[in-house]
Write a protein that holds these residues in place. Structure first.
Motif, PDB file in Angstrom:
ATOM      1  N   GLY A  39      10.237  11.600   1.920  1.00  0.00           N
ATOM      2  CA  GLY A  39      10.132  13.026   2.201  1.00  0.00           C
ATOM      3  C   GLY A  39       9.966  13.369   3.655  1.00  0.00           C
ATOM      4  N   ILE A  40       9.488  12.408   4.471  1.00  0.00           N
ATOM      5  CA  ILE A  40       9.319  12.679   5.903  1.00  0.00           C
ATOM      6  C   ILE A  40      10.494  12.130   6.702  1.00  0.00           C
ATOM      7  CG2 ILE A  40       6.807  12.625   5.686  1.00  0.00           C
ATOM      8  CD1 ILE A  40       6.880   9.869   7.070  1.00  0.00           C
ATOM      9  N   SER A  41      11.494  11.636   5.999  1.00  0.00           N
ATOM     10  CA  SER A  41      12.644  11.010   6.654  1.00  0.00           C
ATOM     11  C   SER A  41      13.895  11.868   6.508  1.00  0.00           C
ATOM     12  CB  SER A  41      12.902   9.616   6.048  1.00  0.00           C
ATOM     13  OG  SER A  41      11.743   8.828   6.071  1.00  0.00           O
ATOM     14  N   GLU A  42      14.859  11.550   7.331  1.00  0.00           N
ATOM     15  CA  GLU A  42      16.144  12.259   7.307  1.00  0.00           C
ATOM     16  C   GLU A  42      17.271  11.230   7.409  1.00  0.00           C
ATOM     17  OE1 GLU A  42      18.698  15.334  10.172  1.00  0.00           O
ATOM     18  OE2 GLU A  42      16.566  14.960  10.569  1.00  0.00           O
ATOM     19  N   LEU A  43      18.295  11.404   6.600  1.00  0.00           N
ATOM     20  CA  LEU A  43      19.443  10.497   6.621  1.00  0.00           C
ATOM     21  C   LEU A  43      20.583  11.111   7.416  1.00  0.00           C
ATOM     22  CD1 LEU A  43      19.619   9.207   2.921  1.00  0.00           C
ATOM     23  CD2 LEU A  43      18.651   8.043   4.898  1.00  0.00           C
TER      24      LEU A  43
ATOM     25  N   GLY B 296       3.016  13.865   2.419  1.00  0.00           N
ATOM     26  CA  GLY B 296       3.441  12.633   3.064  1.00  0.00           C
ATOM     27  C   GLY B 296       3.040  12.500   4.515  1.00  0.00           C
ATOM     28  N   ILE B 297       2.366  13.504   5.066  1.00  0.00           N
ATOM     29  CA  ILE B 297       1.966  13.495   6.474  1.00  0.00           C
ATOM     30  C   ILE B 297       0.449  13.356   6.577  1.00  0.00           C
ATOM     31  CG2 ILE B 297       1.921  14.835   8.622  1.00  0.00           C
ATOM     32  CD1 ILE B 297       4.470  16.227   7.660  1.00  0.00           C
ATOM     33  N   VAL B 298      -0.003  12.414   7.392  1.00  0.00           N
ATOM     34  CA  VAL B 298      -1.434  12.219   7.588  1.00  0.00           C
ATOM     35  C   VAL B 298      -1.983  13.380   8.412  1.00  0.00           C
ATOM     36  CG1 VAL B 298      -3.208  10.745   8.619  1.00  0.00           C
ATOM     37  CG2 VAL B 298      -1.266   9.708   7.445  1.00  0.00           C
ATOM     38  N   VAL B 299      -2.945  14.105   7.831  1.00  0.00           N
ATOM     39  CA  VAL B 299      -3.563  15.222   8.541  1.00  0.00           C
ATOM     40  C   VAL B 299      -5.000  14.906   8.932  1.00  0.00           C
ATOM     41  CG1 VAL B 299      -2.087  16.953   7.456  1.00  0.00           C
ATOM     42  CG2 VAL B 299      -4.239  16.314   6.340  1.00  0.00           C
ATOM     43  N   ASP B 300      -5.543  13.818   8.399  1.00  0.00           N
ATOM     44  CA  ASP B 300      -6.906  13.401   8.731  1.00  0.00           C
ATOM     45  C   ASP B 300      -6.948  11.874   8.687  1.00  0.00           C
ATOM     46  OD1 ASP B 300      -9.659  12.716   8.717  1.00  0.00           O
ATOM     47  OD2 ASP B 300     -10.180  14.702   7.949  1.00  0.00           O
TER      48      ASP B 300
ATOM     49  N   ILE C   3       0.849  -1.198   0.000  1.00  0.00           N
ATOM     50  CA  ILE C   3       0.000   0.000   0.000  1.00  0.00           C
ATOM     51  C   ILE C   3       0.883   1.247   0.000  1.00  0.00           C
ATOM     52  CG2 ILE C   3      -1.786   1.301   1.215  1.00  0.00           C
ATOM     53  CD1 ILE C   3      -2.718  -1.277   2.502  1.00  0.00           C
ATOM     54  N   ASP C   4       0.629   2.126  -0.961  1.00  0.00           N
ATOM     55  CA  ASP C   4       1.323   3.411  -1.062  1.00  0.00           C
ATOM     56  C   ASP C   4       0.330   4.512  -0.735  1.00  0.00           C
ATOM     57  OD1 ASP C   4       2.850   5.643  -1.765  1.00  0.00           O
ATOM     58  OD2 ASP C   4       2.321   5.457  -3.898  1.00  0.00           O
ATOM     59  N   ILE C   5       0.567   5.209   0.378  1.00  0.00           N
ATOM     60  CA  ILE C   5      -0.352   6.262   0.828  1.00  0.00           C
ATOM     61  C   ILE C   5       0.219   7.608   0.386  1.00  0.00           C
ATOM     62  CG2 ILE C   5      -1.529   7.282   2.818  1.00  0.00           C
ATOM     63  CD1 ILE C   5      -1.005   4.601   4.273  1.00  0.00           C
TER      64      ILE C   5
END
Length: 426
Positions: free
Chosen positions: A81-85, A44-48, A8-10
């Protein structure tokens, strides 16, 4: 349900789901793939959570009709996009008396590499080894079975905000789907649209979504950097709606069906009738439509080029691969991108029947990534950690993850079973 692998790709504009099956030749076949609109996710962030879970339900329900089975378990992607390396090093002494490096030594050195200072609102969700070093000898991909006194690892630590990741899990669970595992999106996508030679030589993967553009740079066989632009395909749709004075929905349809930035797109002009406000119909000049699209696409490519030029690997990039529905579906995008960026540009498409669209790369990538691990584990005598097609960290840290998750599940209960857990979540 066990015969299918579901990914699943959200995304910000849609939820995509793919179901695959490993055939008798040990190859993955995509048996069904579908998508549904989603308005509960932004960049990329769930807001609802409610809207997102409803979108997942609709998507899974459609997929169930395709494969004619009930789906209750799936794997999901963690957006890059919500991650950091963060780069770090781990060092341990080899524990065995004969100085042979065992799997436990690798687990210990990976755990040592995770000892870093991180903000209170973030969690380490993954560790990807870039190279192992034994007694000063570097560039070792798989140290198991080798001899030495001192084992080191240069690794990438993947960080993400724990609340953001939790909300993704909650949305999936609320849709009645149990999360079996997580795949890091840049790795999933690269597995279906990039060639090994490209990843070694240097390549940029541009995932252009509806409201953001994630840029991943690969070099030397691994992911080197992640960056994000807060713009996407929606800005093109908005320009069309404003300039032509038509609803957003109609503007999106026009962009997908008639949008073009090809050189000959202005040669054959024609008009298209669309529904305007209050049920009025208006005729849209396709030349004007494509001029609007071209102006904004050129700006987006310029911003992408500016972001790429900040990378130390810019001069070594052999090309740029575009995926996602924000730009990849526009006719003539490859040649136009080449003119603006000054590098070869191609659209990344999964090579699977029924899934040959840049919209589905992440969902297909999840299924392929999981299948690689499963089929290797089912082959007697094969050590998955020694297979070049499967990054070491997916198997090396798996046992440790399962132990950690057992303890975690006793307190939060939102994942009762983790199978083939690909990233070191929590």
């Amino acid at each position: 349900m066990n015969e299918y692998i579901v990914g699943i790709d959200i995304g910000s504009s849609s939820v995509c789901a793919a179901a695959g099956k490993i055939d008798k030749h040990s190859e993955i076949q995509i048996m069904g793939i579908t998508s549904s609109n989603c308005i509960g996710v932004k960049r990329g962030i769930v807001v609802d959570i409610d809207n997102t879970s409803e979108s997942i339900k609709r998507c899974i329900s459609s997929l169930e009709r395709m494969v004619d089975t009930k789906i209750t378990e799936a794997y999901i992607a963690l957006p890059g996009g919500i991650s950091e390396l963060v780069w770090n090093k781990g060092v341990v002494a080899v524990s065995s008396e004969d100085r042979e490096i065992k799997e436990n030594d690798v687990k210990r050195v990976l755990k040592a590499s995770k000892i870093i200072n991180i903000p209170n609102d973030k969690e380490i969700i993954g560790v990807i080894p870039q190279q192992y070093i034994i007694d000063g000898y570097d560039k070792i991909k798989d140290p198991i079975g080798m001899c030495g006194l001192r084992l080191e690892v240069d690794s990438q630590i993947i960080l993400a905000q724990s609340t953001v990741v939790n909300n993704i899990f909650k949305s999936v669970n609320k849709a009645g789907i149990k999360v079996l595992g997580v795949v890091f999106e840049p790795i999933a996508v690269s597995g279906v649209v990039l060639k090994e030679e490209e990843i070694q030589r240097g390549i940029a993967l541009v995932d252009a979504g509806s409201d953001s553009i994630n840029i991943y740079i690969y070099k030397g066989g691994s992911l080197k950097s992640i960056s994000t632009l807060p713009l996407g395909g929606d800005i093109i749709t908005n320009d069309i709606a404003v300039c032509l004075k038509i609803p957003i929905l109609e503007a999106e349809k026009l962009k997908i069906k008639y949008g073009s930035v090809a050189e000959n797109s202005f040669d054959d002009n024609f008009k298209v009738e669309v529904n305007a406000n209050y049920n009025n119909k208006v005729k849209v000049d396709c030349n004007i439509l494509n001029q609007i699209i071209e102006a904004r696409v050129e700006e987006l490519f310029s911003l992408i080029n500016r972001e790429l030029s900040k990378s130390e690997y810019y001069d070594e990039l052999s090309g740029i691969v575009i995926v996602g529905g924000g730009m990849a579906l526009i006719n003539g995008i490859e040649e136009f991108g080449k003119d603006v960026l000054g590098k070869l540009v191609r659209v990344g498409i999964p090579k699977y029947i029924g899934a040959a669209s840049p919209l589905y790369v992440t969902a297909v990538g999840i299924v392929k990534d999981v299948s690689n691990s499963i089929k290797l584990k089912n082959i007697p005598g094969v050590n998955p950690s020694k297979n070049n097609n499967l990054p070491d960290y997916k198997n090396i840290i798996e046992d440790e993850n399962e132990k950690e998750m057992e303890s975690e599940n006793k307190t939060n209960g939102f994942i009762s079973r983790i199978k083939d857990f690909f990233t070191d979540f929590f």
